[in-house]
Design an enzyme around this catalytic site. Structure first.
Site, PDB file in Angstrom:
ATOM      1  CG  ASN A  70      -3.533 -14.845  14.641  1.00  0.00           C
ATOM      2  OD1 ASN A  70      -3.211 -14.172  13.661  1.00  0.00           O
ATOM      3  ND2 ASN A  70      -4.790 -15.197  14.899  1.00  0.00           N
ATOM      4  CD  GLU A  74      -7.262 -18.937  19.085  1.00  0.00           C
ATOM      5  OE1 GLU A  74      -6.280 -18.403  19.622  1.00  0.00           O
ATOM      6  OE2 GLU A  74      -7.805 -18.493  18.058  1.00  0.00           O
ATOM      7  N   GLY A 102      -8.957 -11.767  23.062  1.00  0.00           N
ATOM      8  CA  GLY A 102      -8.849 -10.319  23.114  1.00  0.00           C
ATOM      9  C   GLY A 102      -9.628  -9.677  24.247  1.00  0.00           C
ATOM     10  CB  SER A 129      -6.770 -13.489  27.317  1.00  0.00           C
ATOM     11  OG  SER A 129      -7.769 -12.714  26.660  1.00  0.00           O
ATOM     12  CD  GLU A 145     -10.005 -12.477  15.578  1.00  0.00           C
ATOM     13  OE1 GLU A 145      -9.053 -12.351  14.783  1.00  0.00           O
ATOM     14  OE2 GLU A 145      -9.877 -12.338  16.815  1.00  0.00           O
ATOM     15  CE  LYS A 151      -6.211 -12.535  16.968  1.00  0.00           C
ATOM     16  NZ  LYS A 151      -7.320 -12.454  17.926  1.00  0.00           N
ATOM     17  CG  HIS A 186      -8.733 -16.984  14.346  1.00  0.00           C
ATOM     18  ND1 HIS A 186      -9.620 -16.036  14.809  1.00  0.00           N
ATOM     19  CD2 HIS A 186      -7.738 -17.036  15.270  1.00  0.00           C
ATOM     20  CE1 HIS A 186      -9.173 -15.543  15.957  1.00  0.00           C
ATOM     21  NE2 HIS A 186      -8.032 -16.136  16.254  1.00  0.00           N
TER      22      HIS A 186
END
Ligand code: 13P
Length: 240
Positions: A8, A159, A165, A204, A94, A10, A92
């Site tokens: 991904n 996730e 991250g 991660s 985010e 992003k 996701h």
């Protein structure tokens, strides 16, 4: 079932960067795992061209619920498919956080993706506060119930938000417990089809921790953010 290593990207990847990440994947050689890259929408067609004839698939990072219409700035699943995408990441964290995406919206997007011939990768995962409160299973269970439509045929990605991250990976025990829980939920709802669903782990993932994470029961692959922006690291995970 072969594991899937999905990158991904992003909001990363100008033209030169996208080519620099994608081109080395052509020389990956024989792998035991499937590869997928999900560039930003502006680079999908270019990356599809670069990877043409290779086994590496290309996907989008989001889609609209409708096929077309007056939705300024949005991209439909049919448009992703037309650009050469085969998969799309949906829900996701985010997008759930930054765009207020609800489970119901993710479910509608999942139906749109399937209708357009894309394989949806539906993301679920708890926040740090939810885990601290011992609510991780109920949160993820609720997301699965709300986000996956009846007859779901796609991929699920677990996730944990606190592992994205941050360099803080979930422990193998945490991953094992959650992936088993997700498997049980999928089988309870979808029967035998739920046995086959790939459940990716994301958060991660690096070449250094990939082998142990990918060996956990019910882990069907990885959804990789930061480490997917370097072909060497991405391939390191695929070969772990
Ligand atoms: P990182 O691998 O950068 O933690 O990102 C994970 C992720 O959000 C993939 O979708």
């Amino acid at each position: 079932m072969r594991q899937l290593i999905a990158g991904n990207w992003k909001m990363h990847g100008l033209t030169a960067e996208a080519a620099a990440i994608a081109t080395p994947l052509l020389d990956a050689g024989a792998l035991t795992r499937d590869l997928l890259v999900c560039p930003p929408a502006t680079q999908i067609a270019a990356v599809v061209r670069i990877l043409a004839g290779s086994p590496v698939a290309v996907g989008g990072q989001d889609c609209h619920t409708e096929t077309h219409g007056a939705h300024t700035g949005d991209i439909s699943a049919a448009m992703l498919r037309d650009a050469g995408a085969r998969f799309v990441i949906l829900g996701h964290s985010e997008r759930r956080q930054n765009h207020g995406e609800s489970d119901a919206l993710v479910r509608a997007k999942t139906l749109a993706a399937v209708a357009a011939g894309l394989t949806p990768i539906v993301c679920v995962g708890e926040t740090d506060a939810e885990r601290q409160a011992g609510r991780e299973s109920s949160v993820v269970g609720g997301q699965l119930t709300g986000s996956l439509p009846d007859g779901f045929a796609g991929v699920v990605a677990y996730e944990p938000v606190w592992a994205i991250g941050t360099g803080r990976t979930a422990t193998e025990a945490d991953v094992a417990a959650m992936h088993l829980f997700i498997r049980q939920e999928l089988v309870r709802r979808f029967g035998a089809a739920g046995e086959e669903t790939l459940i990716l782990y994301g958060g991660s993932v690096r070449p250094s921790n990939a082998a142990s994470l990918l060996a956990v029961p019910h882990v069907g692959g990885a959804l990789v953010g930061g480490a997917s922006l370097k072909a060497e690291d991405f391939l390191g995970i695929a070969r772990a």
